[in-house]
Structure formats: structure tokens, C-alpha cells
Enzyme design. Structure first.
Site, PDB file in Angstrom:
ATOM      1  N   LYS A   1       0.807  -1.227   0.000  1.00  0.00           N
ATOM      2  CA  LYS A   1       0.000   0.000   0.000  1.00  0.00           C
ATOM      3  C   LYS A   1       0.839   1.275   0.000  1.00  0.00           C
ATOM      4  O   LYS A   1       0.507   2.243  -0.663  1.00  0.00           O
ATOM      5  CB  LYS A   1      -0.943   0.004   1.201  1.00  0.00           C
ATOM      6  CG  LYS A   1      -1.985  -1.101   1.137  1.00  0.00           C
ATOM      7  CD  LYS A   1      -2.902  -1.040   2.331  1.00  0.00           C
ATOM      8  CE  LYS A   1      -3.762  -2.289   2.400  1.00  0.00           C
ATOM      9  NZ  LYS A   1      -4.777  -2.229   3.442  1.00  0.00           N
TER      10      LYS A   1
ATOM     11  N   ASP B   1      -9.638   2.237   2.725  1.00  0.00           N
ATOM     12  CA  ASP B   1      -9.547   1.662   4.080  1.00  0.00           C
ATOM     13  C   ASP B   1     -10.096   2.632   5.132  1.00  0.00           C
ATOM     14  O   ASP B   1     -10.860   2.237   6.014  1.00  0.00           O
ATOM     15  CB  ASP B   1      -8.093   1.337   4.440  1.00  0.00           C
ATOM     16  CG  ASP B   1      -7.574   0.118   3.693  1.00  0.00           C
ATOM     17  OD1 ASP B   1      -8.374  -0.778   3.392  1.00  0.00           O
ATOM     18  OD2 ASP B   1      -6.349   0.065   3.424  1.00  0.00           O
TER      19      ASP B   1
END
Ligand code: ATR
Length: 310
Positions: A88, A124
């Protein structure tokens, strides 16, 4: 035969390797490890329910393979991918555009292939906000929040999101104190504002010490575990159960088939708890909406996730 896990070699020759399977794989998760990912059953259930002729697959991509893997997305005719551990934070430097939110978080978990451009997003943080609303019927911005493991990848993302929401109070706890302190300094400009909380600071980094945590919990509504402790029930308890007051909301980003020890302790204390499946669900739904431009079928996805994990 469709594979359970593909790799970079497959991506290099994607059309030929996947020629037999129908419908075509047009979305995937890249990770290392990736075999455990619950995203494929969740997204495949959604694709099937909406009659979208695409499948979602797992691709094992090592850190030094990520740049090449991303460049192969266009030739592979992908709609997009999710990125999971450990990709990420590396992704923003490897794609064409990063949306402002993902830039602030310093992490991308969703990429869409938009013509020739790879565009990065982070679902997220927003997924966490939706999960808290769904599980506890409250908004993050109205809460005083303590994050355990705030200095790790997941904890950092949640902490930044809480600061962006301008939650009432944010307490950052990390085993390695310096990481929590660094994050506090980074977030201080976002959390400045009128002091309405009496004797406690609006934004604090706190050492991982029983007394300090206990004191802080008197002025906290929501406790979030963002460490990986608790994945195995044999893991040592994250906090002594007696520290959890009954008014506390407890969110454990860990999900496992049974209740984690933290959530069991919360229940015994009379506190309400929820596990990370809801965050996985909502970040997935938001990714789906970025890729396909239509509302994700939450109930179908939730059922598939529960079946996959339970
Ligand atoms: P990441 O790549 O996301 O940083 P990680 O190394 O598994 O993943 O760590 C995630 C978080 O869990 C970190 O905040 C870590 O604390 P440190 O920064 O001190 O390493 C925390 N963590 C892991 N194991 C822990 C344990 N046994 N007790 C407390 N915190 C723990």
C-alpha cells in the site's frame, strides 16, 4: 484450469494463461502473502449478483515485482486491483495519479485502470468510518478514540482518517512509543482547535503501559485494536480485561472465525464490540463502486465474507 493464486509470470502472459476461464478476470488483489485474502469471494459474489461478466482473483506479487505487475494491468485488460500487505505505501510512487485522500494517508489500496492511466485511491479509512457507523450507530467525528498499534500500517491509516474526520479526541498508543509520537506531531495541525475536553489533551501519544492506558480510557469512547495481536486465540491478551470499562465501544480490526480474546474480554466487561470484517466489507464495497460505478450489493458481500471467514 483457473488457479487459486496467480503470480507475476502469469501476469506477463495474462491473456493466454487465463484464456480458458469465463468470465474473464478483470479485478484482483496483489499481495505477499495473498493466499488468505477474503476479498475474492466477497467481490465474486457481488459481480455474480449484479451480472457483471468479470471475476476477481488473487495474485502473489513480491515487493520488488510490484512496479512491473502494475504496468501489466493495461495489457491484461484489468478494470482495477486492490493492494494489500506490503504494497500500500509503495504504490503512490508507481502510478499516474493518486487522489488527495490517498495522498494524505500515504497509502493506496485501490487502483483503477482508466484508459491508459492508473489511478490510486484509499478506501480503508472511509471503510473504517462506515464500519463504525454500521456496527455502533455512531459517527467517528463524535467519538474520543484510542488506537492501539497506531504506528503500524493499519493503525496509521485509521489514525489519519480519524484526524481528517476531526474526531473529538485521539489517543495514539504504540509499543514502540517513538512511532506514536511521530504520528502525533504529524497530525497536530489537523487536530488543533478549541479545547473543550477539560484537563485532557485532544491529541496524545501514550506509552504502552498499563497505568497510562487505564488513565486514558476514562476519557475514551472507542478503543481500536490495529495491531495484529489476537489473530490466533493463543496470542497473549492485548490488554488485561479488567481495564475495559462497560461504556467502551471496542473495535478489533483483527477478524477470525471465533471471537478474538479482546472482544471476549469486552463482552465479559459488558462493553460492545465488533471485529474487522465490517471494515473489510466496507472498504471492498467502496473499491467496487470505484471500479464499476455502481452501488455494491452489501448484503451479498457480507454473506460471502461470513462464509469465507466463518
Ligand atoms: P505494519 O507493517 O503494519 O507496521 P506490523 O509490523 O505487524 O505491521 O505492526 C503493526 C502494529 O502492531 C505496530 O504498531 C506494532 O507495534 P510496533 O510499532 O512497536 O512494532 C504492533 N504490534 C505488533 N505486535 C505487537 C505486540 N505483541 N504488542 C503490541 N503491539 C504490537
Amino acid at each position: 484450469m483457473p488457479k487459486d493464486v496467480y503470480d507475476l509470470t502469469d501476469l506477463r502472459d495474462w491473456q493466454a494463461v487465463t484464456a480458458e476461464g469465463q468470465p474473464p478476470i478483470r479485478v484482483a488483489v496483489f499481495g505477499d502473502p495473498v493466499a488468505h485474502s477474503a476479498s475474492p469471494p466477497m467481490h465474486n459474489a457481488a459481480l455474480e449478483a449484479l451480472g457483471i461478466p468479470s471475476r476477481y482473483a488473487r495474485v502473489q506479487v513480491k515487493p520488488d515485482e510490484l512496479a512491473e505487475a502494475l504496468q501489466l494491468l493495461r495489457a491484461g485488460n484489468f478494470v482495477g486491483v486492490n493492494l494489500t500487505i506490503p504494497h500500500k505505501a509503495a504504490a503512490p510512487g508507481l502510478i499516474d495519479e493518486v487522489d488527495e485522500h490517498a495522498q494524505t494517508l500515504g497509502a493506496v489500496n485501490t487502483i483503477s485502470v482508466d484508459g491508459q492511466r492508473l489511478r490510486g485511491f484509499n478506501t480503508d479509512g472511509p471503510g473504517f468510518v462506515r464500519a463504525i457507523r454500521a456496527d455502533f450507530s455512531v459517527d467517528v467525528r463524535d467519538l474520543r478514540i484510542m488506537i492501539l498499534g497506531a504506528g503500524g500500517g493499519a493503525g496509521r491509516g485509521i489514525a489519519v482518517q480519524c484526524a481528517l474526520e476531526r474526531c473529538e479526541r485521539l489517543v495514539l498508543v504504540n509499543r514502540t512509543f517513538a512511532k506514536g509520537a511521530l504520528l502525533r506531531d504529524e497530525l497536530s495541525s489537523r487536530m488543533s482547535g478549541p479545547e473543550l475536553l477539560g484537563p485532557v489533551e485532544r491529541l496524545e501519544a501514550v506509552p504502552w503501559e498499563r497505568d497510562a492506558i487505564q488513565r486514558q480510557l476514562e476519557n475514551v469512547d472507542l478503543l481500536v485494536n490495529a495491531t495484529s495481536v489476537g489473530m490466533k486465540f493463543s496470542d497473549p491478551p492485548l490488554l488485561p480485561g479488567v481495564l475495559l470499562p462497560p461504556h467502551l465501544l471496542v473495535y478489533d480490526t483483527v477478524y477470525s472465525s471465533g471471537r478474538t480474546r479482546l472482544l471476549q474480554n469486552a463482552a465479559e466487561a459488558g462493553a460492545r464490540g465488533a471485529n474487522g470484517l465490517s471494515m473489510l466489507l466496507h472498504q471492498g464495497a467502496l473499491s467496487f463502486e470505484i471500479w464499476f460505478g455502481r452501488e455494491a450489493p452489501l448484503d451479498v458481500m457480507r454473506t460471502a465474507l461470513n462464509d469465507a471467514v466463518g
